[in-house]
Design a protein around this motif. Sequence first.
Motif, short mmCIF file in Angstrom:
data_model
loop_
_atom_site.label_atom_id
_atom_site.label_comp_id
_atom_site.label_asym_id
_atom_site.label_seq_id
_atom_site.Cartn_x
_atom_site.Cartn_y
_atom_site.Cartn_z
N ILE A 348 142.84 -104.21 -85.78
CA ILE A 348 141.86 -103.41 -85.04
C ILE A 348 140.60 -104.23 -84.75
O ILE A 348 140.02 -104.16 -83.67
N THR A 349 140.19 -105.06 -85.72
CA THR A 349 139.03 -105.94 -85.51
C THR A 349 139.29 -106.89 -84.34
O THR A 349 138.45 -107.12 -83.47
N GLN A 350 140.52 -107.42 -84.32
CA GLN A 350 140.95 -108.31 -83.23
C GLN A 350 140.91 -107.56 -81.88
O GLN A 350 140.43 -108.07 -80.88
N MET A 351 141.41 -106.31 -81.93
CA MET A 351 141.46 -105.47 -80.74
C MET A 351 140.06 -105.20 -80.18
O MET A 351 139.84 -105.19 -78.97
N LEU A 352 139.10 -104.98 -81.10
CA LEU A 352 137.72 -104.72 -80.69
C LEU A 352 137.18 -105.90 -79.88
O LEU A 352 136.52 -105.73 -78.87
N SER A 353 137.49 -107.12 -80.36
CA SER A 353 137.03 -108.32 -79.63
C SER A 353 137.66 -108.39 -78.25
O SER A 353 137.01 -108.76 -77.27
N GLU A 354 138.96 -108.02 -78.17
CA GLU A 354 139.65 -108.07 -76.87
C GLU A 354 139.04 -107.05 -75.91
O GLU A 354 138.80 -107.34 -74.73
N ILE A 355 138.76 -105.82 -76.43
CA ILE A 355 138.20 -104.78 -75.55
C ILE A 355 136.78 -105.17 -75.13
O ILE A 355 136.36 -104.91 -74.01
N GLU A 356 136.07 -105.84 -76.04
CA GLU A 356 134.70 -106.26 -75.73
C GLU A 356 134.68 -107.21 -74.53
O GLU A 356 133.78 -107.17 -73.70
N LEU A 357 135.71 -108.07 -74.45
CA LEU A 357 135.80 -109.01 -73.33
C LEU A 357 135.85 -108.30 -71.98
O LEU A 357 135.39 -108.81 -70.98
N SER A 358 136.47 -107.10 -71.98
CA SER A 358 136.61 -106.38 -70.70
C SER A 358 135.30 -105.72 -70.28
O SER A 358 135.17 -105.20 -69.18
N GLY A 359 134.32 -105.70 -71.20
CA GLY A 359 133.01 -105.15 -70.84
C GLY A 359 132.88 -103.64 -71.02
O GLY A 359 131.86 -103.06 -70.69
N ILE A 360 133.94 -102.97 -71.54
CA ILE A 360 133.87 -101.52 -71.72
C ILE A 360 133.03 -101.16 -72.95
O ILE A 360 132.41 -100.12 -73.02
N ILE A 361 133.03 -102.08 -73.94
CA ILE A 361 132.18 -101.88 -75.11
C ILE A 361 131.35 -103.14 -75.32
O ILE A 361 131.71 -104.21 -74.84
N SER A 362 130.23 -103.00 -76.04
CA SER A 362 129.49 -104.21 -76.38
C SER A 362 129.23 -104.20 -77.88
O SER A 362 129.04 -103.14 -78.48
N GLY A 363 129.28 -105.38 -78.47
CA GLY A 363 129.09 -105.46 -79.93
C GLY A 363 127.91 -106.35 -80.26
O GLY A 363 127.60 -107.27 -79.50
N ARG A 364 127.23 -106.07 -81.38
CA ARG A 364 126.20 -107.02 -81.83
C ARG A 364 126.28 -107.16 -83.33
O ARG A 364 126.61 -106.22 -84.06
N LEU A 365 125.97 -108.37 -83.79
CA LEU A 365 126.03 -108.66 -85.23
C LEU A 365 124.77 -108.12 -85.90
O LEU A 365 123.66 -108.34 -85.42
N ILE A 366 124.93 -107.43 -87.02
CA ILE A 366 123.80 -106.91 -87.78
C ILE A 366 123.80 -107.59 -89.15
O ILE A 366 124.83 -107.62 -89.83
N HIS A 367 122.66 -108.16 -89.54
CA HIS A 367 122.56 -108.77 -90.87
C HIS A 367 122.12 -107.71 -91.86
O HIS A 367 121.14 -107.01 -91.64
N GLN A 368 122.86 -107.59 -92.95
CA GLN A 368 122.55 -106.54 -93.93
C GLN A 368 122.08 -107.13 -95.25
O GLN A 368 122.48 -106.67 -96.32
N GLY A 369 121.29 -108.19 -95.17
CA GLY A 369 120.77 -108.80 -96.40
C GLY A 369 121.90 -109.28 -97.30
O GLY A 369 122.81 -109.98 -96.87
N ILE A 370 121.89 -108.81 -98.56
CA ILE A 370 122.89 -109.29 -99.51
C ILE A 370 124.29 -108.78 -99.20
O ILE A 370 125.27 -109.28 -99.71
N HIS A 371 124.37 -107.75 -98.34
CA HIS A 371 125.71 -107.22 -98.02
C HIS A 371 126.39 -107.99 -96.89
O HIS A 371 127.42 -107.55 -96.38
#
Length: 400
Positions: A348-371
């Motif tokens: 599913i993580t892989q799938m999210l990246s593939e769907i992101e390429l099509s521009g239907i969704i956008s993702g951003r990295l969030i830093h959660q400190g020690i997590h």
Amino acid sequence: MTDPIDDLLDAAESGKSIIKNRDILHFTYIPTTILHRKSEQEQVTQSLLPILKQSRPSNLLVYGKPGTGKTLVVKKVLSKIQERVEKSNFPIKLIYSNSKNETTLYGLLVSLGRQLGLEQDELPSTGLAISAVFKRLLNKIDEGKLNAIIVIDEIDYLAQLVAKTGKDILYQLTRANEQLKQGSLTMVGISNDLTFKEKLDPRVISSLGEEEIVFTNYNVEQIKKILEERINESFIENSVEEPALNLCAALAGGEHGDARRAIDLLRVSGELAERQQSNKVTIEHVREASLKIEENKEEASLKSYPLHEKLVIIAIMKSNGSSTGEIYSSYKNLCKALGKDELTQRRITQMLSEIELSGIISGRLIHQGIHGRTKKYKLTISSEMIKKSFKDDLSLQDIV
């Protein structure tokens, strides 16, 4: 108050129509003169000319972005050759297939076989090994002493089908002449992807690209000329305002010199103007048409996703702005509701990246400190659009 249905039907009956010939506004229409493509027409003709002298032309690769006239020019050259062939007794077979219209390699080969004259009993629509289908195509060419030119449009899709099945049919097609005792086979590949060659087996490249022709993008001025010509033939006089024409050319030319998109825009603008009972196509109609075309594109791409990708998109919609983990648990609940087995979180993580390429969704990295880090996704299109696109899918009706 008048009835809206009657109004439209009255207008249609009274002939209040500004488009007099719709076919000319369809991208499959081949105009008698193809503008701004003189040297390309000459190059394609010279490349395929040997067939009229009864010898085999070189394999040919034609490149260019969508809407640059590649298919138009190749089809026109083929039809001109066809006219002359009918007068000679030299058996030539011209075959055209768009690999985007075929979902499987088998389907594509069968469509080529049908055009060569192989009926269902000689070449069944399913059930043979790919190598057997290929053999039957070659036998047909051999027995009929046919000189076949096979045009494969959007050959990049065929390359993808080949990669999926691992059957290197492209290589076999380009080397077919070594197996033919009589007759010949010439391949013409048309590709929208200029990096297409980098994805191929080097052996295929050397035999497929014996000759290459690149179609450059049209500029805005050239697109305007193409549109003017189509308007003269398809619209009644003075029914497209100059600013509307300019905007059509600018929208399609500014982006990537795509004449097909410009003609589409013109057609949809004309249809909107007619619906609104306007006797001219205005700049407003073009703006509206442009939005409509974009919307249709998004809807079509959403509908084309396989089930699990659709479920992931719905999961994002239901948990908007959420992390991969939250999306996954939402996806699992949807699978449960439908009684489907879920895929792994990794897939599913892989799938999210593939769907992101099509521009239907956008993702951003969030830093959660020690997590550590997590990625959050959100939709770039409205949930209405998703509901509208998926509402016809019976399996999804209860969960959208």
